[in-house]
Design a protein around this motif. Structure first.
Motif, PDB file in Angstrom:
ATOM      1  N   LEU A 137       0.819  -1.217   0.000  1.00  0.00           N
ATOM      2  CA  LEU A 137       0.000   0.000   0.000  1.00  0.00           C
ATOM      3  C   LEU A 137       0.850   1.262   0.000  1.00  0.00           C
ATOM      4  O   LEU A 137       0.318   2.379  -0.017  1.00  0.00           O
ATOM      5  CB  LEU A 137      -0.931   0.003   1.219  1.00  0.00           C
ATOM      6  N   GLY A 138       2.174   1.088   0.057  1.00  0.00           N
ATOM      7  CA  GLY A 138       3.062   2.242   0.007  1.00  0.00           C
ATOM      8  C   GLY A 138       3.495   2.767   1.360  1.00  0.00           C
ATOM      9  O   GLY A 138       3.984   3.899   1.461  1.00  0.00           O
ATOM     10  N   TYR A 139       3.351   1.938   2.403  1.00  0.00           N
ATOM     11  CA  TYR A 139       3.702   2.360   3.756  1.00  0.00           C
ATOM     12  C   TYR A 139       4.735   1.414   4.360  1.00  0.00           C
ATOM     13  O   TYR A 139       4.909   0.279   3.906  1.00  0.00           O
ATOM     14  CB  TYR A 139       2.458   2.383   4.657  1.00  0.00           C
ATOM     15  N   GLN A 140       5.410   1.900   5.413  1.00  0.00           N
ATOM     16  CA  GLN A 140       6.388   1.104   6.155  1.00  0.00           C
ATOM     17  C   GLN A 140       5.919   0.945   7.595  1.00  0.00           C
ATOM     18  O   GLN A 140       5.230   1.821   8.133  1.00  0.00           O
ATOM     19  CB  GLN A 140       7.762   1.790   6.150  1.00  0.00           C
ATOM     20  N   PHE A 141       6.313  -0.146   8.211  1.00  0.00           N
ATOM     21  CA  PHE A 141       6.031  -0.293   9.634  1.00  0.00           C
ATOM     22  C   PHE A 141       6.845   0.751  10.397  1.00  0.00           C
ATOM     23  O   PHE A 141       8.054   0.843  10.229  1.00  0.00           O
ATOM     24  CB  PHE A 141       6.397  -1.702  10.110  1.00  0.00           C
ATOM     25  N   GLY A 142       6.159   1.522  11.209  1.00  0.00           N
ATOM     26  CA  GLY A 142       6.800   2.643  11.898  1.00  0.00           C
ATOM     27  C   GLY A 142       6.384   3.987  11.335  1.00  0.00           C
ATOM     28  O   GLY A 142       6.775   5.030  11.867  1.00  0.00           O
TER      29      GLY A 142
END
Length: 278
Positions: A137-142
């Motif tokens: 989705l284009g996101y990173q954990f954090g």
């Protein structure tokens, strides 16, 4: 800092494994999966917090979980997945702590810890699935704030029975409802991939709750499972925390195999708002 594994390590003690998972500061440490040797045990003092630095560090900033009606929006979906992922990481860290702080003296002690390790590895799988979906989705954990609520309960869990009551019969039991609810919701929005991840989590969580119920039944002596659970649950937690959105007694019964317990849980009400939100 815990000792890192060498690239050639094919087996380590469960103590060293759990210590690295708990005190390691990045996701690589949290997701290691070597072959375990059960022979070593040492005393261990529970840390104030798990090891986390950089983007995965805990934050005092609060972020609201999105309303169900908006989970078809990419950013709101990402916030939800991020929250689910953090719960998995917290569970991994609490399970690693349980491997370290509880007794390791009898065959039953080791069997109990083997069950915790099995659950921990499944939580690692869940975390990886959620992070993978976030990345798509284009996101990173954090990318969003991370809270430590579950971890704050760990210092209260002085015995294996308290751990099983809180981790398996409360937090993971609630996730039976949450995972089922959100899997259904994402399917309705046409997000089959996210729904399938939640369905995998649901099936594994059934096993985790069953694991906790098995040991609580073994330890309870002449008490009912409900009585023993209530005695083992540290204040201020209540059984309301073990029910999620859309509480489904049937799926809890599938995990618990104890109709009397489920009836008590079904009837329990302390006005806990999580079970009443939509």
């Amino acid at each position: 800092m815990p000792q890192k594994l060498s690239e050639n390590s094919d087996k380590i003690s469960y103590y060293d494994f759990a210590k690295l998972v708990l005190l390691g500061e990045n996701l690589e440490d949290k997701l290691i999966s070597p072959t375990i040797d059960w022979s070593e045990w040492k005393d261990f003092e529970l840390p104030k917090l798990p090891g986390r630095t950089g983007k995965i560090a805990f934050s005092d900033e609060q972020i609201k979980f999105p309303k169900s009606a908006r989970l078809n929006e990419t950013d709101k979906k990402a916030i939800a997945l991020h929250s689910f992922a953090n719960h998995e990481l917290l569970a991994i860290e609490m399970m690693a702590a349980a491997l370290l702080i509880y007794p390791h003296k009898t065959e039953d002690d080791v069997r109990f810890k083997r069950g915790i390790l099995t659950a921990l590895k499944e939580e690692q799988k869940h975390l990886s699935l959620y992070i993978g979906r976030l990345n798509q989705l284009g996101y990173q954990f954090g990318d969003f704030p991370l809270n430590d609520f579950f971890w704050r309960q760990m210092e209260k869990l002085k015995t294996p029975s308290q751990y099983a009551a809180v981790m398996a019969l409360t937090f993971e039991a609630a996730n039976l409802d949450f995972a089922q609810h959100y899997a259904r919701l994402f399917r309705e929005f046409g997000d089959i991939e996210t729904a399938q991840i939640l369905e995998i989590v649901l099936e594994d969580e059934i096993g985790h709750v069953a694991f906790g119920a098995h040991w609580m039944k073994k330890w309870r002596e002449d008490k009912t499972l409900w009585q023993y659970y209530m005695d083992s649950l540290p204040w201020p937690l209540t059984p309301a925390r073990s029910k999620g959105i859309g509480f489904d007694p049937k799926i809890h019964e599938r995990a618990m195999s104890d109709q009397d317990f489920i009836q008590e849980l079904k009837n329990y009400d302390d006005q806990f708002q999580i079970t009443k939100r939509t």
